[in-house]
Write an enzyme that holds these catalytic residues in place. Structure first.
Site, PDB file in Angstrom:
ATOM      1  N   THR A 271     -23.830   8.048  55.909  1.00  0.00           N
ATOM      2  CA  THR A 271     -22.516   8.191  56.558  1.00  0.00           C
ATOM      3  C   THR A 271     -22.719   8.447  58.044  1.00  0.00           C
ATOM      4  OG1 THR A 271     -21.447   8.960  54.554  1.00  0.00           O
ATOM      5  CG2 THR A 271     -20.394   9.574  56.613  1.00  0.00           C
TER       6      THR A 271
ATOM      7  N   LYS B   7     -22.060   3.772  55.961  1.00  0.00           N
ATOM      8  CA  LYS B   7     -20.637   4.109  55.704  1.00  0.00           C
ATOM      9  C   LYS B   7     -19.955   4.721  56.932  1.00  0.00           C
ATOM     10  CE  LYS B   7     -17.697   6.954  52.697  1.00  0.00           C
ATOM     11  NZ  LYS B   7     -17.125   8.012  53.527  1.00  0.00           N
TER      12      LYS B   7
ATOM     13  N   HIS C 139     -13.042   7.316  57.070  1.00  0.00           N
ATOM     14  CA  HIS C 139     -13.189   8.601  56.384  1.00  0.00           C
ATOM     15  C   HIS C 139     -11.825   9.104  55.886  1.00  0.00           C
ATOM     16  CE1 HIS C 139     -16.792  11.345  56.118  1.00  0.00           C
ATOM     17  NE2 HIS C 139     -15.884  12.176  55.643  1.00  0.00           N
TER      18      HIS C 139
ATOM     19  N   ARG D 231      -9.951  11.476  58.156  1.00  0.00           N
ATOM     20  CA  ARG D 231     -10.362  12.882  58.216  1.00  0.00           C
ATOM     21  C   ARG D 231     -11.219  13.202  59.426  1.00  0.00           C
ATOM     22  NH1 ARG D 231      -9.734  15.462  53.131  1.00  0.00           N
ATOM     23  NH2 ARG D 231     -11.642  16.697  53.145  1.00  0.00           N
TER      24      ARG D 231
ATOM     25  N   ASP E 284     -12.920   1.537  52.181  1.00  0.00           N
ATOM     26  CA  ASP E 284     -12.021   2.593  51.704  1.00  0.00           C
ATOM     27  C   ASP E 284     -11.151   3.094  52.843  1.00  0.00           C
ATOM     28  OD1 ASP E 284     -13.052   4.852  53.111  1.00  0.00           O
ATOM     29  OD2 ASP E 284     -14.254   5.529  51.419  1.00  0.00           O
TER      30      ASP E 284
ATOM     31  N   ARG F  42      -9.390  10.396  47.789  1.00  0.00           N
ATOM     32  CA  ARG F  42      -8.446  11.439  47.350  1.00  0.00           C
ATOM     33  C   ARG F  42      -7.788  11.176  46.000  1.00  0.00           C
ATOM     34  NH1 ARG F  42      -7.360  10.529  52.703  1.00  0.00           N
ATOM     35  NH2 ARG F  42      -7.532  12.236  54.219  1.00  0.00           N
TER      36      ARG F  42
HETATM   37  C1  LIG Z   1     -12.363  16.154  49.748  1.00  0.00           C
HETATM   38  C2  LIG Z   1     -13.101  15.045  50.422  1.00  0.00           C
HETATM   39  C3  LIG Z   1     -14.438  15.197  50.700  1.00  0.00           C
HETATM   40  C4  LIG Z   1     -15.150  14.159  51.309  1.00  0.00           C
HETATM   41  N1  LIG Z   1     -16.493  14.304  51.511  1.00  0.00           N
HETATM   42  C5  LIG Z   1     -17.210  13.263  51.985  1.00  0.00           C
HETATM   43  C6  LIG Z   1     -18.624  13.350  52.065  1.00  0.00           C
HETATM   44  O1  LIG Z   1     -19.213  14.368  51.725  1.00  0.00           O
HETATM   45  N2  LIG Z   1     -19.287  12.265  52.537  1.00  0.00           N
HETATM   46  C7  LIG Z   1     -18.647  11.105  52.923  1.00  0.00           C
HETATM   47  O2  LIG Z   1     -19.304  10.156  53.343  1.00  0.00           O
HETATM   48  N3  LIG Z   1     -17.311  11.008  52.843  1.00  0.00           N
HETATM   49  C8  LIG Z   1     -16.588  12.034  52.367  1.00  0.00           C
HETATM   50  N4  LIG Z   1     -15.227  11.918  52.244  1.00  0.00           N
HETATM   51  C9  LIG Z   1     -14.556  10.651  52.634  1.00  0.00           C
HETATM   52  C10 LIG Z   1     -14.488   9.695  51.425  1.00  0.00           C
HETATM   53  O3  LIG Z   1     -15.753   9.234  51.066  1.00  0.00           O
HETATM   54  C11 LIG Z   1     -13.629   8.466  51.761  1.00  0.00           C
HETATM   55  O4  LIG Z   1     -14.148   7.812  52.894  1.00  0.00           O
HETATM   56  C12 LIG Z   1     -12.152   8.778  51.984  1.00  0.00           C
HETATM   57  O5  LIG Z   1     -11.701   9.791  51.122  1.00  0.00           O
HETATM   58  C13 LIG Z   1     -11.354   7.494  51.728  1.00  0.00           C
HETATM   59  O6  LIG Z   1     -10.015   7.651  51.995  1.00  0.00           O
HETATM   60  P1  LIG Z   1      -8.905   7.946  50.855  1.00  0.00           P
HETATM   61  O7  LIG Z   1      -9.075   9.380  50.496  1.00  0.00           O
HETATM   62  O8  LIG Z   1      -7.633   7.675  51.590  1.00  0.00           O
HETATM   63  O9  LIG Z   1      -9.177   7.011  49.697  1.00  0.00           O
HETATM   64  C14 LIG Z   1     -14.492  12.956  51.662  1.00  0.00           C
HETATM   65  C15 LIG Z   1     -13.133  12.809  51.380  1.00  0.00           C
HETATM   66  C16 LIG Z   1     -12.433  13.831  50.756  1.00  0.00           C
HETATM   67  C17 LIG Z   1     -10.984  13.634  50.453  1.00  0.00           C
END
Ligand SMILES: Cc1cc2nc3c(=O)[nH]c(=O)nc-3n(C[C@H](O)[C@H](O)[C@H](O)COP(=O)(O)O)c2cc1C
Length: 390
Positions: free
Chosen positions: A165, A254, A278, A281, A309, A333
């Site tokens: 990532t 990623k 992400h 986020r 995603d 999510r």
């Molecule tokens: C609670 C949470 C924790 C996450 N932790 C990581 C992580 O540790 N590593 C990572 O590459 N992405 C992380 N992500 C991002 C997800 O892999 C992904 O890119 C994102 O949730 C996609 O968007 P969506 O939630 O709208 O489907 C996290 C997302 C959430 C919601």
């Protein structure tokens, strides 16, 4: 296709929005906000959803679509569905045992499950319960050496796919987390105590299971405790090249949204690029992830594997992402909302529903095989982006 053992909760869980609503009710606010929240004003997250909504698919008629297939081959694996589970840290905050529920669902549906560096279950345990379906996701936080040690652990545990990532040089300011006093490890103040007290099922189950922690970071030395806010800015092109040399399995990068970055990553020898912001986020001013997918497809050519995603909430969204240039799609999510709503049953119900939507959408757009989805399925119609690599 629907799960048999329905509860009142799963009967009301017919789409991802339902899962979100039910999870909001059942989880402490601090934990729900950790999952649901995004960076800053959460505009990037909202745009992820609204830009996907704007994309329209072209219905086709008078095609015999009686038998349809949603499985496809991707990165050398046979996938039962065209979507999988994005890597997420600290999933067990949603509900005790969430990581294992995700792994079991991945085995059952033959889909990948991302295992985060910051997972609440160890690399080794997740390898065991996901029976070859897990992809390990790497963060470089403390040092390059720690990251390479983590990579070696993943290899020893049997992982064959590694996701690096690259969109978290520093964890972003998520305002809900700040307001709720969310931190790892937890500190329990009055506000949190009240929040937990009014959600007794979550609190008692979590107490019985043990407070979740980043399980890959226990013990001293290089495995000292995980610092969530620690800088992760060491990842650069030189590290990517180093990782490519060190890892002989599939390497996915990623968190890419810029075509020039994508072209260079492809040149560095990565096996696939994971287009994502992400889930909004990280950078609140980032472009909606779906808007970056077609330019990246153009930059890497028709055959290079792309995963997508950020904002996918339905089977129609999955098809839209495939039509816009992705070969495979992940959801973040919604998977945790479903677990928050009703544990493994909630998760199973949500995956069933989204799979059913994918299948129905295929029929509506006149296709029998998920592999045939391309830009010709979009309205207004576009030149097809070409063949997809298996
Ligand atoms: C609670 C949470 C924790 C996450 N932790 C990581 C992580 O540790 N590593 C990572 O590459 N992405 C992380 N992500 C991002 C997800 O892999 C992904 O890119 C994102 O949730 C996609 O968007 P969506 O939630 O709208 O489907 C996290 C997302 C959430 C919601």
């Amino acid at each position: 296709m629907q799960s048999d053992n329905k509860t009142p909760v799963t009967r009301n869980l017919v789409c991802s929005d339902d899962a979100e609503r039910l999870a909001r009710r059942r989880m402490p606010r601090m934990m729900f906000d950790f999952v649901d929240g995004a960076a800053g004003s959460e505009t990037a997250h909202r745009l992820n959803l609204s830009e996907l909504e704007k994309i329209r698919l072209q219905p086709r008629v008078l095609v015999n679509v009686e038998s349809r297939t949603m499985g496809k081959r991707f990165l050398g694996e046979d996938m039962g569905l065209p979507f999988g589970i994005a890597p997420m840290g600290m999933c067990n905050l949603t509900w005790p045992g969430a990581d294992r529920m995700l792994a079991a669902a991945a085995v059952e549906r033959q889909i990948p499950v991302g295992v985060s560096t910051a997972a609440s279950t160890t690399i080794e345990d997740m390898a065991e319960c996901s029976k070859g379906r897990a992809w390990f996701q790497l963060y470089v936080a403390q040092s390059i050496d720690t990251a390479l040690e983590m990579t070696a652990r993943a290899r020893a545990a049997g992982y064959t796919t590694l996701m690096l990532t690259v969109d978290v040089p520093q964890i972003s300011r998520r305002l809900r987390d700040h307001r709720n006093g969310f931190q790892v490890p937890f500190r329990l103040g009055v506000k949190q105590f009240i929040d937990f007290a009014v959600h007794p099922r979550w609190s008692i189950s979590t107490l019985l299971a043990g407070t979740p922690s980043p399980a890959n970071f226990t013990g001293g030395g290089p495995r000292r405790g995980f610092m969530r806010n620690e800088g992760r800015g060491k990842v650069d092109w030189a590290f990517l090249a180093q990782l490519r040399d060190a890892w002989d399995g599939n390497l996915i990068v990623k968190g890419v949204t810029f075509p020039e970055d994508a072209a260079r990553i492809k040149k560095t020898g990565a096996d696939a690029i994971y287009v994502s912001n992400h889930g909004g986020r990280q950078l609140d001013s980032a472009p909606p992830a779906i808007a970056t997918l077609a330019p990246i497809r153009a930059a890497v050519g028709p055959d290079y594997p792309l995963i997508f995603d950020s904002g996918i909430r339905s089977g129609e969204d999955v098809i839209k992402a495939l039509a816009t240039g992705a070969d495979f799609v992940m959801l973040g999510r919604p998977m945790l909302y479903a677990i928050g709503a009703d544990g493994a049953r909630g998760l199973s119900t949500l995956i069933d529903n989204i799979a059913e939507e994918v299948d129905t959408t295929l029929a509506q757009i006149g296709l029998k095989d998920i592999a045939d989805v391309g830009s010709h399925c979009l309205y207004p119609r576009h030149e097809d982006t070409g063949s997809r690599k298996g």
